[in-house]
Structures are given as structure tokens and as C-alpha cells.
Design an enzyme around this catalytic site. Structure first.
Site, PDB file in Angstrom:
ATOM      1  N   SER A  42       0.820  -1.186   0.034  1.00 17.94           N
ATOM      2  CA  SER A  42      -0.150   0.045   0.049  1.00 17.94           C
ATOM      3  C   SER A  42       0.880   1.359  -0.065  1.00 17.94           C
ATOM      4  CB  SER A  42      -1.011   0.044   1.213  1.00 17.94           C
ATOM      5  OG  SER A  42      -0.292  -0.236   2.475  1.00 17.94           O
ATOM      6  N   HIS A  68      -5.132  -3.168  -3.112  1.00 15.46           N
ATOM      7  CA  HIS A  68      -4.594  -2.598  -4.200  1.00 15.46           C
ATOM      8  C   HIS A  68      -4.431  -2.987  -5.456  1.00 15.46           C
ATOM      9  CE1 HIS A  68      -4.100   0.971  -1.360  1.00 15.46           C
ATOM     10  NE2 HIS A  68      -3.595  -0.135  -0.570  1.00 15.46           N
ATOM     11  N   LYS A  72     -11.294   0.906  -2.841  1.00 16.54           N
ATOM     12  CA  LYS A  72     -10.198   1.638  -3.655  1.00 16.54           C
ATOM     13  C   LYS A  72     -10.622   1.555  -5.078  1.00 16.54           C
ATOM     14  CE  LYS A  72      -7.529   0.986   0.122  1.00 16.54           C
ATOM     15  NZ  LYS A  72      -6.842   0.074   1.225  1.00 16.54           N
TER      16      LYS A  72
HETATM   17  C1  LIG Z   1      -6.836  -0.062   2.717  1.00  9.91           C
HETATM   18  C2  LIG Z   1      -6.366  -1.488   3.018  1.00  9.91           C
HETATM   19  C3  LIG Z   1      -6.919  -2.369   3.848  1.00  9.91           C
HETATM   20  C4  LIG Z   1      -8.135  -1.764   4.677  1.00  9.91           C
HETATM   21  O1  LIG Z   1      -9.200  -1.646   4.125  1.00  9.91           O
HETATM   22  P1  LIG Z   1     -10.447  -0.768   4.301  1.00  9.91           P
HETATM   23  O2  LIG Z   1     -11.535  -1.174   3.646  1.00  9.91           O
HETATM   24  O3  LIG Z   1     -10.067   0.505   4.205  1.00  9.91           O
HETATM   25  O4  LIG Z   1     -10.667  -0.829   5.907  1.00  9.91           O
HETATM   26  C5  LIG Z   1      -6.631  -3.647   4.127  1.00  9.91           C
HETATM   27  N1  LIG Z   1      -5.337  -3.880   3.510  1.00  9.91           N
HETATM   28  C6  LIG Z   1      -4.646  -3.098   2.830  1.00  9.91           C
HETATM   29  C7  LIG Z   1      -3.321  -3.735   2.033  1.00  9.91           C
HETATM   30  C8  LIG Z   1      -4.909  -1.789   2.585  1.00  9.91           C
HETATM   31  O5  LIG Z   1      -4.341  -1.080   1.729  1.00  9.91           O
END
Ligand SMILES: *Cc1c(COP(=O)(O)O)cnc(C)c1O
Length: 404
Positions: free
Chosen positions: A182, A210, A242
């Protein structure tokens, strides 16, 4: 004996963050329109969101949300296991299972909860969980919640992961990794990790927050892009907040895995199901993300354009093939100042500092989206050249005053 005061202690800890220049602050965005954000009366071109395919404001998502809200209202009124599990959730789960090539999928309210719930359900005291040092925070926290032993290996080092596993030969073992990291944007060595897990009889879990929507033919993610399936990666987690432009997350795998999570994953069981209208919007997003390959192609072209331009300027790019393009600045203060100076020029970019990233690795986390245009990327490159090479901003700079 006097008891320490908890509120006083946290205030002292916050003051220490301030002193170290690491205090985090909230800012309210007044309005979002594509990649443009309005805050404090100014329009800023955002390179900080995770709306990689430009779906967050898509009319079909909005229409699906409205339609379902008109029919079903807003709240799901209960947990999934009582009466919160609606047709919209079931249909979305089917679509996600089909997309990712898994038997079943199970929705969670957030990605954070999906990882907590999955790790807590799978792991027990005495088990070992082997994780990349740069994994997302919730993958680490889930192991703590489960009471299992956490072993971390240096970033993307499959040989080191092997040594960690071999150190606990008799223990039940999970190897968990981000698919796309991330804060660095690079892809995990999934083929090597899958081979290692097969050899060591460990279970492989990939968090593709991602990668889903961005990588692989029809956007099925980093695992599909590596040519791996449910046999190699039996536990696949990804988010809806995302590239899909919504909110929420899911775990995909065998029917047995999903049944087990429904029994044992506390962050699944003891929480209100996501609003059905949100599930309907996410379903519309899945159809668009799968079907509109041009979004992925456009994003890939913008990434290539940014990397070529940043390379020419000699900017400290990390080797990332994804929508996440970090510029490594090292010092937390330098990252903050660069972000501030970009903001003066009309751009909003995240300055990522410790403890989110290791000390000495503060950075600008630049994210690209199919909502950007080529001219947006070029303007950002001009601004980066200006502020990282120490020139003053030009009055009336295009990005500060222009529109899309
Ligand atoms: C954003 C993210 C999460 C958390 O997801 P949310 O739905 O925002 O709680 C988990 N793992 C990774 C790698 C992320 O980038």
C-alpha cells in the site's frame, strides 16, 4: 499508589508526536469532483485517493445506490446472521466469487475487519503467521487478536520467509502478504511465496486491496495476474473502497473457508451488515471494473507517463508498476514540506511518515487514477520539478487556477 490517568497519558503521547513533527491532522474536504478536491476555499488536484479506476462518482454506481436506497432504505438494521443479509449482499458475493475465480465470497464492512476476522478465525495460540515487514497494519493486528506468533520477514524476501517458516516446523502456519504494497506500490513475489507455502504446507493469504480492479486481465487482481488460482492462494481478501470506488471488503475462497468464517470470524458476526444500497453500488462497480478494460489501460498509460517524466527529472521514484507511485524523500520534515509546497501549487498529495512507514523512509505517496488526464500528470510533474528542485511557484500556475 496513584493510578496513571489515561487521558493525561494520551495527551502527553500526542504532544510527543507534535514535538517529533509526526502529529497527524484531519482536514475536511468540502467537495470532490473526479480527481479535484475543494478544501478551505481552494480547488486542489488530488493525487492521493485510491479511486484508481475513477469509479467513485460514476453515474451507474450512484443510480444503483439510489435505486436500492429507495427500495430498501439506508441501514441493513442488523448483523448478517440475524436479518441484515439482503439480496444485494448475496448478489454482490456471487459476482465477487465469480470475478476472482473462487467458490464463494464473504462480505465484511471494511478491509480492516476482513483481515482481523480472517486471521482471528484461522489462527490460534501456538500457530505461526509469517508476514512481510511492509504488510498493512490490519494484517499484523489480526495475528495479535488471534494470539498466534507473528514472524516478519524483510520486504519481498521469499528466502527469509522460508527461514521463518522452517523455524517453526510443527506449527500450523499462515503466510500473509499484501498483493500490491500500500505504501510502496510494488507487487509481492507471489509465485515464490506460493511455491514456498506448497513446500512447507503453509496456507497462503493475499490481501489484494490495491490489486483488485487494477491488475490482471479483467482486473481480477495480482493473484490472477501472477497466474495463480485458489489452490495456490486459498485465502484471498480484497476491498471495495479502492479501485471499486465504494466501501467494504470481502474474503474469497472455498465454501469451507467461507462457512468457517461465518462461524468464527468475530468482526463478521458481531457487526451490522453494510447498507444493502452500498452492496448494490459495489455490484455495479464490479460490472464496470470487469467490463471497461479501457480504465485499466488508461491508468497504465498514466503510470507509464508519470514514471517516464519522473525518471527524466531524476526524482527518487520507487520501482512500482501499480497506481501507487511513491517518491522517497527520507526525512519526515522533507516529506511534509514537499507536500505543503505542492499544495501551494494546487496539488494534494499525501506525505506518509513514520510510524506508517519505517523511520528514514518518509515519502510522497502519489496515486494515479483513470479520472486523471495526461495534462494532469504533466502539471504534477512540472510542480514536482519546481518544488523538489527548489524553485518558487509561479503565480497563476495552471493547476491552481485551471479546470479539467
Ligand atoms: C486499505 C487497506 C486495507 C483496509 O481496507 P479498508 O476497507 O479501508 O478498511 C487493508 N489492507 C490493505 C493492504 C489496504 O491498503
Amino acid at each position: 499508589m496513584t493510578r496513571p490517568d489515561l487521558l493525561q497519558r494520551i495527551a502527553v503521547q500526542t504532544a510527543a508526536r507534535e514535538r517529533d513533527g509526526l502529529r497527524r491532522r484531519l482536514r475536511a474536504i468540502d467537495h470532490a469532483e473526479g480527481a479535484w478536491l475543494e478544501a478551505g476555499g481552494r480547488r486542489l488536484l488530488g493525487f492521493c485517493g485510491n479511486d484508481y479506476l475513477g469509479l467513485a462518482q460514476h453515474p451507474q454506481l450512484i443510480a444503483a445506490l439510489k435505486r436500492a436506497a429507495d427500495d430498501e432504505g439506508v441501514g441493513s438494521t442488523s448483523a448478517h446472521l440475524i436479518c441484515g443479509h439482503r439480496r444485494e449482499h448475496a448478489m454482490l458475493e456471487e459476482a465477487l466469487a465469480e470475478w476472482t475465480g473462487r467458490e464463494r465470497a464473504l462480505l465484511f464492512s471494511t478491509g480492516y475487519m476482513a483481515n482481523l476476522g480472517t486471521l482471528q478465525a484461522l489462527l490460534e495460540r501456538g500457530d505461526v503467521c509469517v508476514e512481510d515487514k511492509l504488510n498493512h497494519a490490519c494484517l499484523l493486528d489480526g495475528v495479535r487478536l488471534a494470539g498466534a506468533e507473528l514472524k516478519r520477514y524483510p520486504h519481498a524476501d521469499a528466502d527469509a520467509a522460508a527461514r521463518q517458516l522452517q523455524g517453526r516446523p510443527g506449527a500450523a502456519a499462515l503466510l500473509a502478504t499484501d498483493g500490491v504494497f500500500s505504501m510502496d506500490g510494488d507487487v509481492a513475489p507471489l509465485t515464490a511465496l506460493a511455491a514456498l507455502c506448497a513446500r512447507e504446507h503453509a496456507t497462503l493469504m493475499v490481501d489484494d486491496a490495491h490489486g483488485l480492479g487494477v491488475l490482471g486481465t479483467d482486473g481480477a487482481g495480482s493473484v490472477a495476474a501472477a497466474g495463480l488460482g485458489p489452490r495456490e492462494v486459498p485465502v484471498l481478501m480484497a476491498t471495495l473502497g479502492k479501485a471499486l470506488g465504494c466501501s467494504g471488503a470481502f474474503v474469497a475462497g472455498s465454501a469451507a473457508l467461507v462457512d468457517g468464517l461465518v462461524q468464527f470470524a468475530r468482526p463478521y458476526i458481531y457487526t451490522t451488515a453494510m447498507p444493502p444500497a452500498l452492496a448494490a453500488a459495489a455490484h455495479a462497480a464490479v460490472v464496470l471494473a470487469r467490463g471497461e478494460g479501457w480504465r485499466r489501460e488508461k491508468l497504465a498509460a498514466l503510470v507509464a507517463r508519470f514514471r517516464a517524466g519522473a525518471g527524466e527529472l531524476g526524482l527518487p521514484l520507487l520501482p512500482s508498476p501499480s497506481a501507487i507511485q511513491p517518491l522517497l524523500l527520507g526525512d519526515a520534515q522533507a516529506a511534509l514540506e514537499a507536500a505543503r509546497s505542492l499544495e501551494q501549487r494546487g496539488f494534494l498529495v499525501g506525505a506518509i511518515r513514520p510510524p506508517t512507514v519505517p523511520r528514514g523512509q518518509a515519502r510522497l505517496r502519489i496515486t494515479l487514477s483513470a479520472a486523471h488526464g495526461e495534462a494532469d500528470v504533466d502539471r504534477l510533474l512540472d510542480a514536482l520539478a519546481d518544488c523538489l528542485h527548489g524553485h518558487a511557484p509561479e503565480p497563476g500556475h495552471a493547476a491552481a487556477t485551471g479546470s479539467r
